[in-house]
Design a protein around this motif. Structure first.
Motif, mmCIF file in Angstrom:
data_model
loop_
_atom_site.group_PDB
_atom_site.id
_atom_site.type_symbol
_atom_site.label_atom_id
_atom_site.label_comp_id
_atom_site.label_asym_id
_atom_site.label_seq_id
_atom_site.Cartn_x
_atom_site.Cartn_y
_atom_site.Cartn_z
ATOM 1 N N GLU A 1 -2.144 -4.196 4.879
ATOM 2 C CA GLU A 1 -1.632 -5.570 5.037
ATOM 3 C C GLU A 1 -1.844 -6.059 6.464
ATOM 4 N N GLY A 2 -3.050 -5.790 6.954
ATOM 5 C CA GLY A 2 -3.452 -6.364 8.227
ATOM 6 C C GLY A 2 -3.114 -5.542 9.446
ATOM 7 N N ALA A 3 -2.285 -4.516 9.308
ATOM 8 C CA ALA A 3 -1.905 -3.736 10.493
ATOM 9 C C ALA A 3 -2.298 -2.282 10.310
ATOM 10 N N ARG A 4 -2.718 -1.653 11.398
ATOM 11 C CA ARG A 4 -3.059 -0.236 11.314
ATOM 12 C C ARG A 4 -1.807 0.574 10.976
ATOM 13 N N LEU A 5 -2.026 1.689 10.289
ATOM 14 C CA LEU A 5 -0.899 2.555 9.958
ATOM 15 C C LEU A 5 -0.250 3.050 11.251
ATOM 16 N N PRO A 6 1.075 2.919 11.337
ATOM 17 C CA PRO A 6 1.744 3.347 12.566
ATOM 18 C C PRO A 6 1.769 4.868 12.691
ATOM 19 N N ARG A 7 2.075 5.339 13.902
ATOM 20 C CA ARG A 7 2.204 6.782 14.108
ATOM 21 C C ARG A 7 3.655 7.224 14.033
ATOM 22 N N ASP A 8 4.544 6.296 14.383
ATOM 23 C CA ASP A 8 5.968 6.618 14.448
ATOM 24 C C ASP A 8 6.511 6.897 13.036
ATOM 25 N N GLU A 9 7.258 7.985 12.901
ATOM 26 C CA GLU A 9 7.740 8.419 11.577
ATOM 27 C C GLU A 9 8.573 7.335 10.905
ATOM 28 N N ARG A 10 9.443 6.683 11.687
ATOM 29 C CA ARG A 10 10.320 5.677 11.101
ATOM 30 C C ARG A 10 9.513 4.484 10.598
ATOM 31 N N ALA A 11 8.535 4.062 11.406
ATOM 32 C CA ALA A 11 7.702 2.929 10.990
ATOM 33 C C ALA A 11 6.872 3.310 9.766
ATOM 34 N N LEU A 12 6.434 4.567 9.727
ATOM 35 C CA LEU A 12 5.664 5.039 8.574
ATOM 36 C C LEU A 12 6.491 4.971 7.297
ATOM 37 N N ARG A 13 7.785 5.315 7.424
ATOM 38 C CA ARG A 13 8.632 5.257 6.230
ATOM 39 C C ARG A 13 8.678 3.837 5.685
ATOM 40 N N GLU A 14 8.733 2.868 6.594
ATOM 41 C CA GLU A 14 8.718 1.460 6.178
ATOM 42 C C GLU A 14 7.474 1.150 5.373
ATOM 43 N N VAL A 15 6.336 1.642 5.889
ATOM 44 C CA VAL A 15 5.062 1.407 5.201
ATOM 45 C C VAL A 15 5.069 2.074 3.832
ATOM 46 N N ARG A 16 5.564 3.307 3.784
ATOM 47 C CA ARG A 16 5.554 4.032 2.508
ATOM 48 C C ARG A 16 6.384 3.332 1.457
ATOM 49 N N ARG A 17 7.435 2.622 1.904
ATOM 50 C CA ARG A 17 8.261 1.907 0.936
ATOM 51 C C ARG A 17 7.479 0.824 0.225
ATOM 52 N N ARG A 18 6.433 0.326 0.888
ATOM 53 C CA ARG A 18 5.659 -0.757 0.281
ATOM 54 C C ARG A 18 4.485 -0.226 -0.538
ATOM 55 N N MET A 19 4.323 1.105 -0.539
ATOM 56 C CA MET A 19 3.295 1.707 -1.395
ATOM 57 C C MET A 19 3.970 2.604 -2.422
ATOM 58 N N GLY A 20 3.464 2.566 -3.645
ATOM 59 C CA GLY A 20 3.997 3.482 -4.643
ATOM 60 C C GLY A 20 2.973 4.557 -4.923
ATOM 61 N N MET A 21 3.403 5.820 -5.096
ATOM 62 C CA MET A 21 2.439 6.890 -5.377
ATOM 63 C C MET A 21 2.832 7.659 -6.620
ATOM 64 N N VAL A 22 1.845 7.934 -7.446
ATOM 65 C CA VAL A 22 2.050 8.713 -8.665
ATOM 66 C C VAL A 22 1.171 9.960 -8.567
ATOM 67 N N PHE A 23 1.773 11.132 -8.790
ATOM 68 C CA PHE A 23 1.094 12.406 -8.555
ATOM 69 C C PHE A 23 0.588 13.024 -9.846
ATOM 70 N N GLN A 24 -0.437 13.853 -9.708
ATOM 71 C CA GLN A 24 -0.974 14.568 -10.868
ATOM 72 C C GLN A 24 0.096 15.452 -11.506
ATOM 73 N N SER A 25 0.941 16.072 -10.683
ATOM 74 C CA SER A 25 1.957 16.973 -11.229
ATOM 75 C C SER A 25 3.309 16.285 -11.410
ATOM 76 N N PHE A 26 3.279 14.973 -11.569
ATOM 77 C CA PHE A 26 4.455 14.129 -11.806
ATOM 78 C C PHE A 26 5.479 14.231 -10.669
ATOM 79 N N GLU A 27 5.903 15.461 -10.348
ATOM 80 C CA GLU A 27 6.906 15.654 -9.295
ATOM 81 C C GLU A 27 8.174 14.841 -9.528
ATOM 82 N N LEU A 28 8.659 14.877 -10.767
ATOM 83 C CA LEU A 28 9.990 14.322 -10.994
ATOM 84 C C LEU A 28 11.002 15.288 -10.393
#
Lengths: 257, 219, 221
Positions: A72-99
């Motif tokens: 969304e126009g910005a490089r992925l941050p390095r800071d863990e907290r900022a990364l968590r923000e980014v991850r919230r806006r992406m959804g991931m589905v795994f091969q092994s489900f990982e429920l």
């Protein structure tokens, strides 16, 4: 829908010269790829060619060694907290489900909103119920993962990712661990999502899905994209030897409609 | 508070002999408990129902009793039951062997039982006899799972030999405490006893770790 | 061989006291070792750099030295060093806790490490922080996976209380020794002791087994 039509949308993810190394081994050797809003981008290629690695770098489960990934126009941050923000806006589905095995289906789906978005329990559970209904599993809300089939678990996993209302969904070989009978139910859910306009990046071996639902296909081999283009090009008229080899190895005879 | 550590050096011969007894007890117990454990495990796995039940009862009984109690009980019961006057060493050995056999039986049973039935079936489908299949396919895999547990049992046994000191078997714990009683050098002798066990036990524990790493089973 | 049970019935209060002490010692050292083991495990995972080798030394030492030696040293030698006198029960409590906590720490560590890394990845993908992941996703599963090992440790704890008889703690074993010596009926007395221990231990191991079987799926990802 052609890429031209979708290109009027914003670029959600931009990969520029992405490099990833594991020690001496280069898993990604310079990836250039754009993902536009509303597009379904399918990553195909032999095992070990780097597709899943790229996906894991996208939400920073792995860090890249060269190049850049923009979300969304910005490089992925390095800071863990900022990364968590980014991850919230992406959804991931795994091969092994990982429920999460210690939580019911409902609580699995509600876990994100509760813990990460700090929603109140009632609100989170309402949203979870809606998402479970969306993937057709309302009646399994109180079941534990151990009591669900593979296809059902994966659909719950999709609901769990959707509950966060992400801007893009990342699918890492979502049907590779499923029985043939249950693959269909998961692919239907993914197709419905695509039809609603969700931006999706899908690593898959399901060529029929990529052909029918994908808007853009990238063929990986040994850490590079050897060819990318609309499905019609990749599957019906590939321009590179590698792509032709790969498709023939899969026994791809072309799709007769 | 004055300490006289020379008392340890003065009695080093006795302590060395006692250590030898400890090692001997451990080796002798295992020498009995491994074959006996295999027998009991086989009974539990393959024998007909009454024998299976007896074997299971044996294992459950001896895994649910403190060893020190077993030692005392053996000391008082065995002379009457066998009508012999057994020296303490033999009594202690008997108690240890009964105890460790039960644990080994469980180890062997679980190890063999953990090999998926499909392995045996695949081997027999190739045309092997049941005995061949067990010998060539099941047992080698079972050994990988059994060895680390057996190594761990060995170290526990080594430590448990200290318990037969209560019936005056002249192993390390007994001799060290005797010297303490004779010389009144309590701290020195007890610390020396702990140190000797530590020096012997620490490398054994590390060896067990190594064995467990090397034979780690990933499904 | 005549079996005269009157020695048991005549002194049942004496023996019952021993049972009480056994249970108290087992419960107290069990709880204390769970707590201490947790602290030790945390120190190993999250503590300062010197903590890890210190913890490993402690754990391996307890694996190398017999319980008997630890108890005897705690009761006879430690008071000489510290100048304090100690009740047998207290010495047994300290010795058993120190010994068992090492095993408990290992169980905690193995439990946490046995949770699939995919669970952490899935939680990260949702945007959770590391503490949230540990608290809400990893620990609940790890605790379930630790259950069989802790059940086994409880069984060992109860059995090890019998060793405290060597330092004159009046638990079942010690009471039996005293009674057997006075009555000259060791077979009856020790057989009774065996029965008592079996009746305590067998349900414990079976119970833990049962509970684990019902909750095992909560730890299997």
């Amino acid at each position: 829908m052609s890429r031209r039509a979708k290109e009027s949308g914003a670029t959600i993810i931009r990969y520029r010269g992405v490099v990833k190394r594991y020690g001496a081994f280069e898993a990604l050797s310079g990836i250039d790829l754009d993902v536009h809003a509303g597009e379904v981008v399918c990553l195909i290629g032999p095992s070990g060619s780097g597709k899943s690695t790229l996906l894991r770098c996208t939400n920073a489960l792995e860090t890249i060694d060269g190049g850049a990934i923009e979300f969304e126009g910005a490089r992925l941050p390095r800071d863990e907290r900022a990364l968590r923000e980014v991850r919230r806006r992406m959804g991931m589905v795994f091969q092994s489900f990982e429920l999460f095995p210690h939580l019911t289906a409902l609580h699995n789906v509600a876990e994100g909103p509760r813990t990460v978005l700090r929603a109140r329990r009632a609100e989170a559970e309402d949203r979870a119920r809606a998402m479970l209904a969306k993937v057709g599993l309302s009646d399994k809300a109180t079941n534990y993962p151990a009591a669900l089939s593979g296809g059902q678990q994966q659909r719950v996993a999709i609901a769990r990712a959707l509950a966060m209302e992400p801007d893009v969904m990342l699918f890492d070989e979502p049907t590779s661990a499923l029985d043939p009978e249950t693959i269909g139910e998961v692919l239907s859910v993914m197709k419905a999502l695509a039809d609603e306009g969700m931006t999706m990046v899908v690593v898959t071996h399901e060529m029929t899905f990529a052909r029918r639902v994908g808007d853009w296909v990238a063929v990986f081999d040994a850490g590079r994209i050897v060819e990318q283009g609309p499905p019609r090009q990749i599957f019906d008229a590939p321009t590179t030897e590698r792509t032709r080899d790969f498709l023939s190895h899969l026994g791809w005879q072309g799709e007769t409609l | 508070m004055n300490f006289d550590w020379s008392v340890v050096g003065a009695h080093r011969d006795a302590l060395a002999a006692a250590t030898g007894t400890t090692v001997l007890l451990t080796v002798a117990t295992m020498a009995i408990a491994v074959p006996c454990g295999i027998v009991v495990a086989s009974l539990r796995l393959y024998a007909w129902a009454p024998l299976r039940a007896i074997a299971t009862a044996y294992v459950e009984l001896f895994r649910n009793l403190p060893l020190i109690l077993l030692v005392y009980w053996a000391f008082y019961v065995l002379p009457i039951a066998t009508d012999l006057g057994l020296p303490p060493f033999a009594t202690g050995l008997a108690a240890l062997a009964l105890n460790v056999t039960a644990y080994n039986a469980e180890t062997f049973r679980a190890g063999i039982g953990s090999i998926r039935r499909g392995q045996l079936e695949a081997a027999m489908a190739l045309g092997m006899s049941r005995a061949q299949a067990v010998r060539r396919i099941v047992l080698p895999q079972a050994v990988r799972r059994i060895l680390p547990v057996l190594a761990s049992t060995w170290v526990s046994l080594f430590k448990d030999t200290s318990l037969v000191s209560v019936i005056a078997v002249t192993e390390l714990a007994y001799v060290a405490m005797q010297i303490r009683a004779q010389t009144f050098r309590v701290l020195e002798m007890l610390t020396a006893m702990a140190a000797i066990y530590w020096l012997l036990g620490y490398p054994q524990a590390k060896l067990v770790d190594w064995i467990q790493r090397r034979y780690a089973v990933t499904e | 061989m005549n079996f005269d049970l009157s020695v048991i019935t005549d002194h049942w209060r004496f023996l019952a006291y021993g049972i009480g002490v056994t249970i108290a010692l087992a419960a107290a050292s069990g709880a204390a070792s769970l707590a201490l083991g947790f602290v030790v495990a945390l120190a190993r995972l999250f503590g300062p750099r010197w903590a890890k080798p210190a913890v490993v030394l402690y754990i391996d030492s307890m694996r190398a030295v017999p319980v008997l030696v630890v108890l005897v040293w705690t009761f006879f030698a430690l008071p000489i060093l510290t100048g304090l006198t100690m009740l047998p029960f207290v010495a047994a409590l300290i010795g058993l806790t120190a010994h068992l906590a090492a095993y408990a720490a290992e169980i905690y560590r193995a439990g946490v490490e046995s949770v699939r890394p995919g669970q952490t990845r899935a939680s990260l993908a949702l945007g959770m922080s590391r503490t949230q992941i540990l608290r809400r996703i990893v620990m609940p599963q790890a605790l379930v996976r630790m259950l069989p090992a802790f059940g086994s440790l409880l069984s060992v704890t109860i059995k090890d209380t019998a060793i405290a008889s060597v330092i004159a703690v009046p638990e079942i074993m010690r009471q039996s020794e005293t009674l057997a010596g006075q009555s000259f009926q060791p077979i009856e007395v020790y057989s009774f002791a065996m029965l008592v221990y079996f009746l305590i231990l067998f349900p414990v191991t079976r119970g833990v087994d049962r509970i684990y079987r019902r909750v095992a799926h909560l730890g299997r990802s």
